[in-house]
Design an enzyme around this catalytic site. Structure first.
Site, mmCIF file in Angstrom:
data_model
loop_
_atom_site.group_PDB
_atom_site.id
_atom_site.type_symbol
_atom_site.label_atom_id
_atom_site.label_comp_id
_atom_site.label_asym_id
_atom_site.label_seq_id
_atom_site.Cartn_x
_atom_site.Cartn_y
_atom_site.Cartn_z
ATOM 1 N N GLY A 199 28.680 49.016 41.889
ATOM 2 C CA GLY A 199 28.806 47.583 42.066
ATOM 3 C C GLY A 199 29.094 47.232 43.509
ATOM 4 N N GLY A 200 30.084 46.358 43.706
ATOM 5 C CA GLY A 200 30.415 45.883 45.044
ATOM 6 C C GLY A 200 30.805 46.996 45.993
#
Lengths: 671, 510
Positions: B169-170
């Protein structure tokens, strides 16, 4: 004496002949095929003549090309080396017709010794001891038993037309002879359609011992003592020595006298070798005579001090032998290892390619030890598929057998080759083998001592400590330099812990390391936590050097160093191990790391060498039994049959016939 | 007073335990080290100084106020590698799975700011589960602060990311904007969306390893510049890499005393080029025989193997090497090779690392796959990268330098300083066969004539001498003297100064 000679050969033997010729003030001509354009022998010779494409049959074996090369360069004589044209009767004849001299025996002697049966007859006639046996046809088992009893047990019953062990039986009593005779005859009939069998004495644990002879064109023949060549792999000599640890003076004299008698009987007029098979009881029997310079001649040269090539050239030029039998003395001991481009870990399959690094040990002589390396290659050279895979002969000489072996072992440790696989680790392992050190040899030595092939020696005991010490010393040198990198913070000197944990594979050897004077001191930490006394390692090794040469507690030591991630692969005395030098904290962390999970190679059939797939003999889903043929791969013009190592089911096939595969390329996979 | 000091010790000990002994043990069981162990391995013994050890998150959502751990899932600080200062942060998987909260992000940005002020490299060790969901937009904004600092620091200080566990993800975008990413085999993976989401959205069933393991990113996607067997091997290799790297874009390359002779000749290089022009050879042999002590740190070794990139040293100083690899696809330039080399060249130029280029290139790879994939622009990246270099460039043509690829591979005309060729070099628009078929199309049916024309072309064009006659190369050198000549060239160019016009930034064909 000749002013210019041509060497009708290549590789180490061509180079070796050039060296002697040069010393004698004779100019040398090399010949070369397309594959040898950049070869060492071409570089060394005064002139070189191109003679054709790489296959020997189209170059080195063409008599006309050799004669043309002589004419083009004005060479007066030709040395054939060994192999190629050296034992072809037609060669000296053709040379002589062209007005050229053959540096070797006369054609008649070559012919007389070239035929196995004829040579045996000639030997028997000259009073040479031959294997007792009955060469005639044997009618029935009763007759066979009678003959066997005359010869003495054990005996071997062999098919006349035989080969490859078929129709062969060993019998140690009358009953076995009778049964063996019947079986051998039946087998011979079915295998060769020829049921003739003969009986001869079977020599238990035979040894291979040969006598070097030297004759001139004036009827003089002497012998230069023996060589023992019992360390063989599939009839290929691997390690030779002179003298033989088996012989005593009386046997030596007896063998020498018989060899000289045979040579005289065939008017032998050059260097030649009479080969014998010997029993452990020092009985010996004629095998054959080689009418050429032998590969292993250097061991004789080192113990006699006689240059055989020089003698061959002199007698070929018509000179009388300058040495009488009484002048020949054997001094000290010499051992020779043949360095082959073959992979000992893959059942000695040939290995080809570029010699990316080739750093043989330094040649030279000290007061007691001589190291000689007859080599035919150089760094950057190519080992091609066309010729013999032998790349060098490493010979050491010392005052005793033990000293020669020790010197050989050290020289092998310093023999650094990269780019191809080679048998140096195997040779090193043999040098450490107790049975070899004791001289209890037989031609079955390798098959008996390495029955499942060769695996690298494990790093244990003293050897492991020695390797660990060198690893720590190497790491120390590297570490000292790291702490001299630019851009360091002021006032924060990088310190170094003395305590190190050396890992050889996953085996840990704790020690302390520090610089002391011009050496590096290693103190092993014993199991009870006590620090032992210092071992001082002194070496000029620096990063980038392929071999760590130095001394450990004053004893010379050579260890090969190949960098790997965070460590080095070290090789010493046939041991090859990944070494990591950790701080205690690093070792503590490393212990937490999972053991390297190797891809399950057991389930895959990988191509053992670069080659061409000739056939895939199984199909997907097929059940196979251990030993069954899976595929055939051709490499170096040899068809290698790849067999199943255990029972299983073929899951997938990754290669097909006609494909060219790299080493380790998957061929098929088991379920 | 004594009690207060003891309380500090106690708090420190507590903070150092992170998520506690049980979680540490479970980390070890997975073959992974803890954040602090990793830092200790990476840095010189005893050199680590930690910041923000007592930082805790401030979230009150979902009962988070009841669970607080000092450090908040990331360990930050600085220390030294062989005495040179390095900033480091390590995600602590034992604390909230290393997830990123507002305060966690603040710890990282504080370190980034510090590294920029001190102009020293920053290394991130990743082993974390992404944004802390309970913090919502505060976590997302936290990422953004980190991202922007990554970009501002790019080209000023080296930034290295080491993936030693999950990174999803991030969390993936900060590493993606750093100079290098390295991964640990079997224990690390990196992806934007994980296998569960993939299955939901596309029905594709895939494992984490297949989706984003080290083997994928180091060979297929080119996200990772290298992959190592385990944590220890990885971190020790990072120490080795740092020894090659400048601290920032003004200090210049690090230097140490070399044990190797700059005058060393390698006779075996004279036979490196096979007689048969279609036979490959290993360009790494040349690199290993040229660099100091045979020590070469390869970047992106298992991706686009038709080009080799990496760091070596000459006379104890770091040099970047770019070389076509004839062993793979004949050393052809394709989209992947162009991108790989372009990125490496730009890193070297940004940090004042001289570049040595070995050329043996038959051209660009033809075909629809390449053209559809944007070969023109990918190839242009490498051309662009070399053309904008201001660092010393030394180029050696060992064999083929055909067509446009000749220009791209650091030709003199695009800015290289010293261009040498081996006598075996063939500098031409194309090989003999293709050329003759075009120039002498009318003779195509006459095999004899074509053979004669081919020979004529080979004799005239497939040599370095036309280029040498016109000054497109500076000299034809003996292969065995390559190291010596490179060392001399680099010594001469050490103070090279080229001014580029001021601009906001260039517009690299992306």
């Amino acid at each position: 004496m000749f002013k210019k000679i041509l060497i009708a050969n290549r590789g180490e033997i061509a180079c070796r002949i050039i060296k002697t010729a040069r010393r004698m003030g004779i100019k040398t001509i090399a010949v070369y095929s397309e594959a040898d354009e950049d070869a060492l022998h071409v570089e060394m010779a005064d002139e070189a003549v191109f003679i054709g494409p790489p296959p020997a049959a189209e170059s080195y074996l063409l008599i006309d090309r050799i004669i043309d090369a002589c004419k083009a360069t004005g060479a007066e004589a030709v040395h054939p080396g060994y192999g190629f044209l050296s034992e072809r009767e037609a060669f000296p004849k053709a040379l002589s017709e062209a007005g050229l001299v053959f540096i070797g025996p006369n054609a008649g002697a070559i012919a007389a010794m070239g035929d196995k049966i004829e040579s045996k007859k000639a030997a028997a006639k000259a009073g040479v001891s031959t294997v007792p046996g009955h060469l005639g046809v044997i009618e029935d088992d009763k007759r066979a038993v009678k003959i066997a009893e005359e010869i003495g047990f054990p005996v071997m019953i062999k098919a006349s037309a035989g080969g490859g062990g078929k129709g062969m039986r060993i019998a140690s009593n009358a009953a076995e002879v009778a049964e063996g005779f019947r079986l051998a005859r039946a087998e011979a009939k079915s295998s060769f359609g020829d049921d003739r069998v003969f009986v001869e004495k079977f020599i238990v644990d035979p040894r291979h011992i040969e006598i070097q002879v030297l004759g001139d064109k004036h009827g003089n023949v002497i012998h230069l003592g023996e060589r023992e060549c019992s360390i063989q792999r599939r009839n290929q000599k691997v390690i030779e020595e002179a003298p033989s640890p088996l012989l005593d003076e009386a046997t030596r004299r007896k063998m020498g006298d018989q060899a000289v008698a045979l040579a005289k009987a065939v008017n032998y007029d050059s260097a030649g070798t009479v080969e014998f098979v010997a029993g452990q009881d020092k009985s010996f029997y004629f095998l054959e005579m080689n009418t050429r310079l032998q590969v292993e001649h250097p061991v004789t040269e080192l113990v006699t001090g006689i240059d055989l090539v020089e003698q061959m050239i002199r007698v070929a030029a018509g000179e009388k032998l300058g040495i009488a039998q009484k002048d020949v003395t054997l001094t000290g001991w010499a051992v020779e290892s043949r360095v082959y481009a073959e992979d000992p870990f893959r059942n000695f399959l040939p290995s080809i390619g570029r010699l990316v690094k080739y750093r043989p040990p330094a040649e030279g002589a000290t007061k007691t030890i001589t190291v000689r390396n007859d080599t035919g290659v150089q760094e950057g050279g190519e080992i091609s598929i066309f010729y013999d895979p032998m790349i060098a002969k490493l010979v050491t000489h010392g005052p005793s057998r033990a000293a020669a072996i020790e010197a050989q072992s050290q020289a092998l440790d310093a023999f650094y080759i990269d780019g191809i696989r080679h048998n140096v680790p195997f040779l090193s392992a043999v040098m450490q083998h107790p049975r070899w050190k004791e001289g209890r040899l037989s031609t079955g030595f390798i098959a008996e001592e390495f029955p499942r092939g060769f695996a690298p020696r494990a790093a244990e005991g003293e050897v492991a400590r020695r390797i660990a010490a060198v690893a720590a010393a190497i790491d120390h040198v590297i570490g000292e330099r790291k702490r001299r990198i630019s851009g360091q913070m002021i006032g924060r000197p990088v310190t170094r812990e003395q305590r190190r944990a050396v890992w050889l594979g996953r085996a840990e050897i704790p020690l302390e390391v520090s610089r002391e004077g011009d050496g590096i001191a290693i103190r092993f930490v014993e199991a009870n936590g006590e620090v032992g006394s210092a071992h001082l390692l002194v070496s000029n090794w620096k990063p980038g050097d392929p071999t760590w040469h130095g001394t450990a507690d004053g004893h010379p030591l050579a260890v090969q160093v190949r960098p790997i991630a965070n460590g080095f692969r070290l090789a010493h005395q046939g041991v090859e191990v990944a070494a990591y030098v950790f701080t205690e904290f690093e070792a503590q962390a490393a212990r937490l790391m999972p053991e390297e999970t190797k891809a399950d190679a057991g389930k895959k059939l990988l191509c053992p060498m670069p080659g061409l797939v000739i056939s895939i003999d199984v199909s997907e889903g097929q059940e196979v039994k251990a030993g069954e043929t899976l595929a055939v791969v051709e490499a170096m013009k040899m068809q290698n049959v790849l067999r199943a190592e255990r029972d299983g089911v073929v899951k997938a096939i990754h290669a097909k016939a006609g494909a060219t595969l790299a080493v380790d390329a998957p061929i098929l996979e088991f379920a | 007073m004594k009690n207060i000091l003891e309380a500090l010790d106690e708090r420190r000990a507590n903070a150092k335990l992170g998520g506690g002994k049980k979680r540490i043990a479970s980390q070890h069981e997975r073959g992974k080290l803890t954040a602090r162990e990793r830092i200790e391995l990476l840095l010189d013994k005893g050199s680590f100084e930690e910041f923000d050890m007592f930082v805790e998150h401030r979230s009150t959502e979902f009962g988070m106020e009841k669970s607080k751990v000092p450090g908040d899932g990331v360990v930050t600080g600085w220390g030294t590698v062989n005495g040179r200062k390095i900033f480091v942060f390590a995600k602590d998987f034992t604390v909230f799975g290393g997830s990123l909260s507002e305060t966690h992000a603040q710890k990282i940005t504080k370190l980034q700011d510090m590294a920029m002020k001190a102009r020293a490299p920053i290394i991130g060790l990743y082993d974390a589960g992404g944004a802390r969901i309970q913090e919502g937009v505060a976590a997302l904004a936290g990422y953004s602060y980190v991202f922007r600092r990554n970009v501002i620091a790019s080209g000023v200080i080296p930034q290295i990311s080491v993936i030693m566990g999950p990174c999803a993800g991030g969390d993936v975008y900060s590493p993606a904007m750093t100079d290098f990413i390295f991964m640990v085999k079997n224990t690390s993976y990196m992806f934007v969306t994980g296998p569960d989401v993939v299955k939901t959205v596309t029905n594709e069933v895939v494992t984490a390893e297949e989706l984003g393991g080290a083997s994928v990113h180091a060979t297929k996607s080119s996200i990772a510049d290298g992959a190592y067997d385990n944590d220890v091997e990885t971190l020790l290799q990072m120490r080795r890499l740092i020894d090659y790297l400048p601290s920032n874009n003004t200090d210049g390359v690090p230097e140490w005393p070399s044990f190797d002779d700059i005058e060393r000749v390698e006779m075996s290089l004279d036979t490196l080029i096979p007689e048969n022009p279609n036979k490959p050879y290993d360009i790494k042999e040349l690199i290993l025989k040229v660099v100091d002590e045979g020590d070469f740190f390869e970047i992106a070794e298992t991706f686009a193997k038709n080009i080799v990139t990496g760091f070596g040293r000459i006379a104890g100083r770091t040099v970047g090497f770019v070389a076509n690899q004839p062993m793979v696809l004949a050393g052809v330039l394709d989209s992947d090779a162009s991108r790989k080399a372009a990125r490496f060249v730009r890193f070297c130029d940004a940090f004042n690392i001289p570049i040595v280029t070995f050329v043996d290139v038959p051209g660009f790879l033809p075909g629809t796959a390449q053209e559809y994939g944007g070969l023109i622009k990918h190839g242009a990246k490498l051309l662009f990268a070399y053309s904008q270099c201001t660092v010393p460039l030394v180029t050696i043509i060992t064999r083929k330098a055909y067509g446009g690829a000749f220009d791209v591979m650091a030709a003199k005309e695009i800015g290289a300083d010293i261009n040498y060729a081996w006598p075996t070099a063939q500098i031409a628009v194309m090989g003999a066969k293709g050329a003759v078929e075009i120039i002498f199309r009318q003779d195509m049916k006459d095999a004899e004539k074509i053979a004669a024309r081919t020979k004529e072309y080979e004799d005239r064009f497939l040599s370095p001498f036309i280029a040498a006659e016109r000054g497109y190369i500076d000299d034809v050198i003996m292969p065995h003297s390559t190291r010596k000549r490179i060392a001399r060239a680099l010594a001469m160019l050490r103070d090279k100064k080229v001014e580029m016009p001021a601009k906001k930034h260039d517009n690299l064909p992306l």
